[in-house]
Write an enzyme that holds these catalytic residues in place. Structure first.
Site, PDB file in Angstrom:
ATOM      1  N   CYS A 184       0.841  -1.201   0.000  1.00 40.39           N
ATOM      2  CA  CYS A 184       0.000   0.000   0.000  1.00 40.39           C
ATOM      3  C   CYS A 184       0.881   1.258   0.000  1.00 40.39           C
ATOM      4  O   CYS A 184       1.853   1.347   0.741  1.00 40.39           O
ATOM      5  CB  CYS A 184      -0.905  -0.003   1.237  1.00 40.39           C
ATOM      6  SG  CYS A 184      -2.014   1.418   1.276  1.00 40.39           S
ATOM      7  N   CYS A 228     -16.243  -9.466   5.880  1.00 40.33           N
ATOM      8  CA  CYS A 228     -15.604  -8.206   5.503  1.00 40.33           C
ATOM      9  C   CYS A 228     -14.407  -8.488   4.600  1.00 40.33           C
ATOM     10  O   CYS A 228     -13.605  -9.383   4.893  1.00 40.33           O
ATOM     11  CB  CYS A 228     -15.112  -7.467   6.742  1.00 40.33           C
ATOM     12  SG  CYS A 228     -16.385  -7.261   7.991  1.00 40.33           S
ATOM     13  N   ARG A 269     -17.411  -2.656  18.256  1.00 42.38           N
ATOM     14  CA  ARG A 269     -16.630  -3.880  18.016  1.00 42.38           C
ATOM     15  C   ARG A 269     -15.297  -3.842  18.746  1.00 42.38           C
ATOM     16  O   ARG A 269     -14.516  -2.906  18.606  1.00 42.38           O
ATOM     17  CB  ARG A 269     -16.390  -4.107  16.531  1.00 42.38           C
ATOM     18  CG  ARG A 269     -15.597  -5.388  16.286  1.00 42.38           C
ATOM     19  CD  ARG A 269     -15.482  -5.774  14.828  1.00 42.38           C
ATOM     20  NE  ARG A 269     -16.766  -5.830  14.202  1.00 42.38           N
ATOM     21  CZ  ARG A 269     -17.102  -5.143  13.110  1.00 42.38           C
ATOM     22  NH1 ARG A 269     -16.225  -4.368  12.534  1.00 42.38           N
ATOM     23  NH2 ARG A 269     -18.301  -5.243  12.605  1.00 42.38           N
ATOM     24  N   CYS A 284     -19.156   1.711   8.930  1.00 39.97           N
ATOM     25  CA  CYS A 284     -18.354   1.093   9.982  1.00 39.97           C
ATOM     26  C   CYS A 284     -17.149   1.998  10.158  1.00 39.97           C
ATOM     27  O   CYS A 284     -16.345   2.145   9.237  1.00 39.97           O
ATOM     28  CB  CYS A 284     -17.938  -0.312   9.544  1.00 39.97           C
ATOM     29  SG  CYS A 284     -16.772  -1.105  10.679  1.00 39.97           S
ATOM     30  N   CYS A 312       0.351   4.960   6.904  1.00 41.14           N
ATOM     31  CA  CYS A 312      -0.244   4.779   8.235  1.00 41.14           C
ATOM     32  C   CYS A 312       0.788   4.097   9.153  1.00 41.14           C
ATOM     33  O   CYS A 312       1.228   2.969   8.873  1.00 41.14           O
ATOM     34  CB  CYS A 312      -1.507   3.940   8.130  1.00 41.14           C
ATOM     35  SG  CYS A 312      -2.639   4.551   6.858  1.00 41.14           S
ATOM     36  N   CYS A 322     -19.291  -6.532   3.865  1.00 41.27           N
ATOM     37  CA  CYS A 322     -18.585  -5.331   4.298  1.00 41.27           C
ATOM     38  C   CYS A 322     -17.298  -5.254   3.493  1.00 41.27           C
ATOM     39  O   CYS A 322     -16.728  -6.296   3.138  1.00 41.27           O
ATOM     40  CB  CYS A 322     -18.280  -5.430   5.794  1.00 41.27           C
ATOM     41  SG  CYS A 322     -17.310  -4.031   6.414  1.00 41.27           S
ATOM     42  N   CYS A 349       0.664   0.370  10.312  1.00 37.37           N
ATOM     43  CA  CYS A 349       0.209  -0.663   9.380  1.00 37.37           C
ATOM     44  C   CYS A 349       1.336  -1.458   8.724  1.00 37.37           C
ATOM     45  O   CYS A 349       2.177  -0.901   8.019  1.00 37.37           O
ATOM     46  CB  CYS A 349      -0.654  -0.032   8.303  1.00 37.37           C
ATOM     47  SG  CYS A 349      -1.308  -1.284   7.173  1.00 37.37           S
TER      48      CYS A 349
HETATM   49  S1  SF4 Z   1      -4.079   1.142   6.986  1.00 39.74           S
HETATM   50 FE1  SF4 Z   1      -2.460   0.081   5.785  1.00 39.74          FE
HETATM   51  S2  SF4 Z   1      -3.546  -0.753   4.025  1.00 39.74           S
HETATM   52 FE2  SF4 Z   1      -4.883   0.826   4.916  1.00 39.74          FE
HETATM   53  S3  SF4 Z   1      -4.393   2.703   3.848  1.00 39.74           S
HETATM   54 FE3  SF4 Z   1      -3.075   2.673   5.663  1.00 39.74          FE
HETATM   55  S4  SF4 Z   1      -1.149   1.695   4.963  1.00 39.74           S
HETATM   56 FE4  SF4 Z   1      -2.732   1.249   3.430  1.00 39.74          FE
END
Ligand code: SF4
Length: 332
Positions: free
Chosen positions: A71, A115, A278, A206, A75, A146, A78
């Site tokens: 990705c 999901c 949740r 959600c 984040c 979901c 992540c």
């Molecule tokens: S949480 Fe992870 S998968 Fe989702 S947008 Fe952020 S970096 Fe990408």
């Protein structure tokens, strides 16, 4: 029996504990809820929970990563971000048949909602075609559907609605004030825009957040305030405890005290009384006692299955044993 008490009963004496659904919560009120003595907080959360839900019931969802890793977003929590060396391999979008096989297995194991999560900044039109086929197929199995696919345009949200999507997950993650410490590649307002498109398309929302990322109590207040003052409360509110993953910027650092986590669940329950709350990521490392306290505080949904996207989750038989021990049952 309606266990709500009227706003007049609590007027002038502290936060609103009436159990009314309202979107005009103030920061001072949410802060005051966090500061309640723990027995009072749990009592009111449980009382309000009972006014809206059967306290024995837990909604069971299963989450499948249909497109893992690689990705472009940053984040900080992540393991699927391409920016961090976490050992997560980037895969292509799964085939429809493979997803449907997983959905059948989830249904057989008792899940009522399936999901599908993809590690994208936003879906490409070509990919959305396949996701729509997945959604329609999962729906045809009799499961609620979901998806969590990143940012959506209004048109994409409508396409997902048209193929039968019941819920779209898009978290606020944290307070608007702390947000810039966690993500820089998209703004808090971008998230609100996607939530607006989802809501406008008639899809259930959600939306929740993550705690234990080094934020302050005041940031947890800000996160719950942001959720509870959305134009409509999300139907589902996942509250995640950070899972520290090696290679991410949040791999180390102080973990959040379990009682503070339970407080966050309770304040979510009181401020969003009709939403399903949740107990989400982080259960693998949580004691049964902490999870039981979360249920007492008003959590009434869990993800079941051995994995949450890429991080471990309790095995189904462990969840079943805990629910049996607590006398709790899956929600229809
Ligand atoms: S949480 Fe992870 S998968 Fe989702 S947008 Fe952020 S970096 Fe990408």
């Amino acid at each position: 029996m309606d266990q709500r008490i009227t706003p007049a009963e609590t007027a002038g004496t502290g936060p609103d504990l009436s159990g009314a659904v309202r979107q005009d919560w103030t920061r001072a009120e949410v802060r005051a809820l966090f500061e309640l003595p723990f027995p009072d907080l749990i009592y009111h959360a449980q009382r309000i929970h009972r006014a809206h839900f059967d306290p024995r019931e837990v909604q069971l969802s299963t989450l499948l990563s249909i497109k893992t890793g690689g990705c472009p977003e940053d984040c900080a929590y992540c393991p699927q971000s391409a920016r961090y060396d976490t050992g997560v391999k980037a895969d292509k979008l799964m085939d429809v048949d493979a997803v449907l096989a997983e959905a059948r297995a989830a249904k057989a194991a008792g899940a009522s909602r399936f999901c599908m999560g993809a590690a994208w900044r936003n879906p490409k039109e070509r990919d959305l075609d396949r996701v729509c086929t997945m959604v329609a197929g999962v729906k045809a199995l009799g499961l609620e559907t979901c998806a969590t696919l990143g940012m959506l345009t209004a048109g994409q949200a409508q396409r997902l609605k048209d193929c039968g999507l019941d819920y779209y997950n898009h978290n606020l993650d944290t307070s608007p004030e702390f947000y810039g410490e966690i993500i820089t590649t998209r703004t808090f307002d971008d998230r609100l825009d996607t939530l607006g498109h989802v809501r406008d398309a008639g899809i259930n929302v959600c939306c929740g957040g993550i705690v234990g990322m080094g934020e302050s109590r005041e940031d947890r207040v800000g996160m719950i305030l942001a959720l509870a003052t959305l134009p409509a409360h999300p139907e589902s509110v996942p509250i995640n405890m950070l899972v520290q993953v090696g290679g991410t910027p949040l791999a180390t650092g102080r973990t959040l005290d379990a009682i503070e986590f339970v407080r966050t669940i309770a304040v979510a329950r009181i401020t969003m009384p009709a939403s399903v709350v949740r107990l989400s990521a982080g259960r693998e490392d949580m004691s049964e006692e902490t999870q039981a306290l979360c249920f007492l505080a008003g959590a009434n949904s869990i993800f079941c299955g051995p994995k949450l996207l890429t991080t471990p989750n309790p095995e189904r038989n462990r969840d079943r044993a805990l629910m049996d021990k607590l006398g709790m049952v899956p929600m229809d």
